[in-house]
Design a protein around this motif. Sequence first.
Motif, PDB file in Angstrom:
ATOM      1  N   GLY A   1     -20.300  -5.990   2.921  1.00  0.00           N
ATOM      2  CA  GLY A   1     -19.691  -5.877   1.588  1.00  0.00           C
ATOM      3  C   GLY A   1     -18.948  -4.561   1.411  1.00  0.00           C
ATOM      4  N   LYS A   2     -19.491  -3.492   1.932  1.00  0.00           N
ATOM      5  CA  LYS A   2     -18.854  -2.177   1.823  1.00  0.00           C
ATOM      6  C   LYS A   2     -17.537  -2.151   2.590  1.00  0.00           C
ATOM      7  CE  LYS A   2     -21.908   0.169  -0.543  1.00  0.00           C
ATOM      8  NZ  LYS A   2     -21.632   0.783  -1.816  1.00  0.00           N
ATOM      9  N   ILE A   3     -17.500  -2.808   3.737  1.00  0.00           N
ATOM     10  CA  ILE A   3     -16.270  -2.851   4.528  1.00  0.00           C
ATOM     11  C   ILE A   3     -15.194  -3.598   3.752  1.00  0.00           C
ATOM     12  CG2 ILE A   3     -15.223  -3.747   6.641  1.00  0.00           C
ATOM     13  CD1 ILE A   3     -17.957  -3.308   7.981  1.00  0.00           C
ATOM     14  N   ALA A   4     -15.558  -4.711   3.131  1.00  0.00           N
ATOM     15  CA  ALA A   4     -14.598  -5.490   2.349  1.00  0.00           C
ATOM     16  C   ALA A   4     -14.080  -4.676   1.166  1.00  0.00           C
ATOM     17  CB  ALA A   4     -15.248  -6.782   1.875  1.00  0.00           C
ATOM     18  N   GLU A   5     -14.963  -3.910   0.517  1.00  0.00           N
ATOM     19  CA  GLU A   5     -14.550  -3.081  -0.617  1.00  0.00           C
ATOM     20  C   GLU A   5     -13.568  -2.006  -0.171  1.00  0.00           C
ATOM     21  OE1 GLU A   5     -17.948  -1.442  -2.583  1.00  0.00           O
ATOM     22  OE2 GLU A   5     -18.799  -3.421  -3.006  1.00  0.00           O
ATOM     23  N   LYS A   6     -13.859  -1.347   0.958  1.00  0.00           N
ATOM     24  CA  LYS A   6     -12.962  -0.308   1.463  1.00  0.00           C
ATOM     25  C   LYS A   6     -11.613  -0.892   1.849  1.00  0.00           C
ATOM     26  CE  LYS A   6     -16.195   3.164   3.078  1.00  0.00           C
ATOM     27  NZ  LYS A   6     -16.621   3.993   4.208  1.00  0.00           N
ATOM     28  N   ALA A   7     -11.605  -2.057   2.464  1.00  0.00           N
ATOM     29  CA  ALA A   7     -10.353  -2.698   2.858  1.00  0.00           C
ATOM     30  C   ALA A   7      -9.531  -3.048   1.622  1.00  0.00           C
ATOM     31  CB  ALA A   7     -10.632  -3.940   3.689  1.00  0.00           C
ATOM     32  N   GLU A   8     -10.203  -3.498   0.585  1.00  0.00           N
ATOM     33  CA  GLU A   8      -9.514  -3.851  -0.653  1.00  0.00           C
ATOM     34  C   GLU A   8      -8.958  -2.606  -1.331  1.00  0.00           C
ATOM     35  OE1 GLU A   8     -11.100  -5.798  -4.629  1.00  0.00           O
ATOM     36  OE2 GLU A   8     -11.311  -7.134  -2.901  1.00  0.00           O
ATOM     37  N   ASP A   9      -9.727  -1.515  -1.322  1.00  0.00           N
ATOM     38  CA  ASP A   9      -9.261  -0.260  -1.916  1.00  0.00           C
ATOM     39  C   ASP A   9      -8.075   0.310  -1.143  1.00  0.00           C
ATOM     40  OD1 ASP A   9     -11.205  -0.409  -3.832  1.00  0.00           O
ATOM     41  OD2 ASP A   9     -12.572   0.986  -2.832  1.00  0.00           O
ATOM     42  N   TYR A  10      -8.124   0.194   0.185  1.00  0.00           N
ATOM     43  CA  TYR A  10      -7.060   0.737   1.026  1.00  0.00           C
ATOM     44  C   TYR A  10      -5.755  -0.005   0.774  1.00  0.00           C
ATOM     45  CZ  TYR A  10      -4.485   2.184   5.158  1.00  0.00           C
ATOM     46  OH  TYR A  10      -3.526   2.670   6.002  1.00  0.00           O
ATOM     47  N   GLY A  11      -5.824  -1.311   0.856  1.00  0.00           N
ATOM     48  CA  GLY A  11      -4.680  -2.163   0.550  1.00  0.00           C
ATOM     49  C   GLY A  11      -3.402  -1.725   1.248  1.00  0.00           C
ATOM     50  N   THR A  12      -2.309  -2.308   0.838  1.00  0.00           N
ATOM     51  CA  THR A  12      -0.998  -1.928   1.332  1.00  0.00           C
ATOM     52  C   THR A  12      -0.088  -1.697   0.157  1.00  0.00           C
ATOM     53  OG1 THR A  12      -0.318  -4.230   1.496  1.00  0.00           O
ATOM     54  CG2 THR A  12      -1.263  -3.261   3.476  1.00  0.00           C
ATOM     55  N   SER A  13       0.854  -0.830   0.343  1.00  0.00           N
ATOM     56  CA  SER A  13       1.817  -0.594  -0.726  1.00  0.00           C
ATOM     57  C   SER A  13       3.137  -1.247  -0.342  1.00  0.00           C
ATOM     58  CB  SER A  13       2.019   0.906  -0.939  1.00  0.00           C
ATOM     59  OG  SER A  13       2.476   1.506   0.257  1.00  0.00           O
ATOM     60  N   GLU A  14       3.790  -1.807  -1.322  1.00  0.00           N
ATOM     61  CA  GLU A  14       5.064  -2.456  -1.063  1.00  0.00           C
ATOM     62  C   GLU A  14       6.134  -1.366  -0.961  1.00  0.00           C
ATOM     63  OE1 GLU A  14       6.037  -5.562  -3.735  1.00  0.00           O
ATOM     64  OE2 GLU A  14       3.999  -6.364  -3.735  1.00  0.00           O
ATOM     65  N   ARG A  15       6.905  -1.478   0.112  1.00  0.00           N
ATOM     66  CA  ARG A  15       7.972  -0.493   0.321  1.00  0.00           C
ATOM     67  C   ARG A  15       9.256  -1.219   0.693  1.00  0.00           C
ATOM     68  NH1 ARG A  15       5.530   3.017   4.889  1.00  0.00           N
ATOM     69  NH2 ARG A  15       4.034   1.347   5.055  1.00  0.00           N
ATOM     70  N   VAL A  16      10.357  -0.713   0.233  1.00  0.00           N
ATOM     71  CA  VAL A  16      11.652  -1.224   0.626  1.00  0.00           C
ATOM     72  C   VAL A  16      12.092  -0.448   1.849  1.00  0.00           C
ATOM     73  CG1 VAL A  16      14.051  -1.517  -0.076  1.00  0.00           C
ATOM     74  CG2 VAL A  16      12.218  -1.788  -1.745  1.00  0.00           C
ATOM     75  N   THR A  17      12.451  -1.192   2.884  1.00  0.00           N
ATOM     76  CA  THR A  17      12.905  -0.508   4.104  1.00  0.00           C
ATOM     77  C   THR A  17      14.342  -0.848   4.409  1.00  0.00           C
ATOM     78  OG1 THR A  17      12.088  -2.315   5.463  1.00  0.00           O
ATOM     79  CG2 THR A  17      10.624  -0.457   5.138  1.00  0.00           C
TER      80      THR A  17
END
Length: 48
Positions: free
Chosen positions: A32-48
């Motif tokens: 559960g802690k791993i899933a929470e950290k992955a969710e917190d880390y997430g990805t940010s949308e960037r225009v490239t």
Amino acid sequence: METVVLLSHKNTETHINENVEFGEGDGKIPVGKIAEKAEDYGTSERVT
């Protein structure tokens, strides 16, 4: 745009092995802690 990449050969005779136990209890990593950290880390949308 130009990209430069350096490729090299490395010695593959050495390996690092790590045993990880998931679950509840001493010395184990709660899933559960791993899933929470992955969710917190997430990805940010960037225009490239």
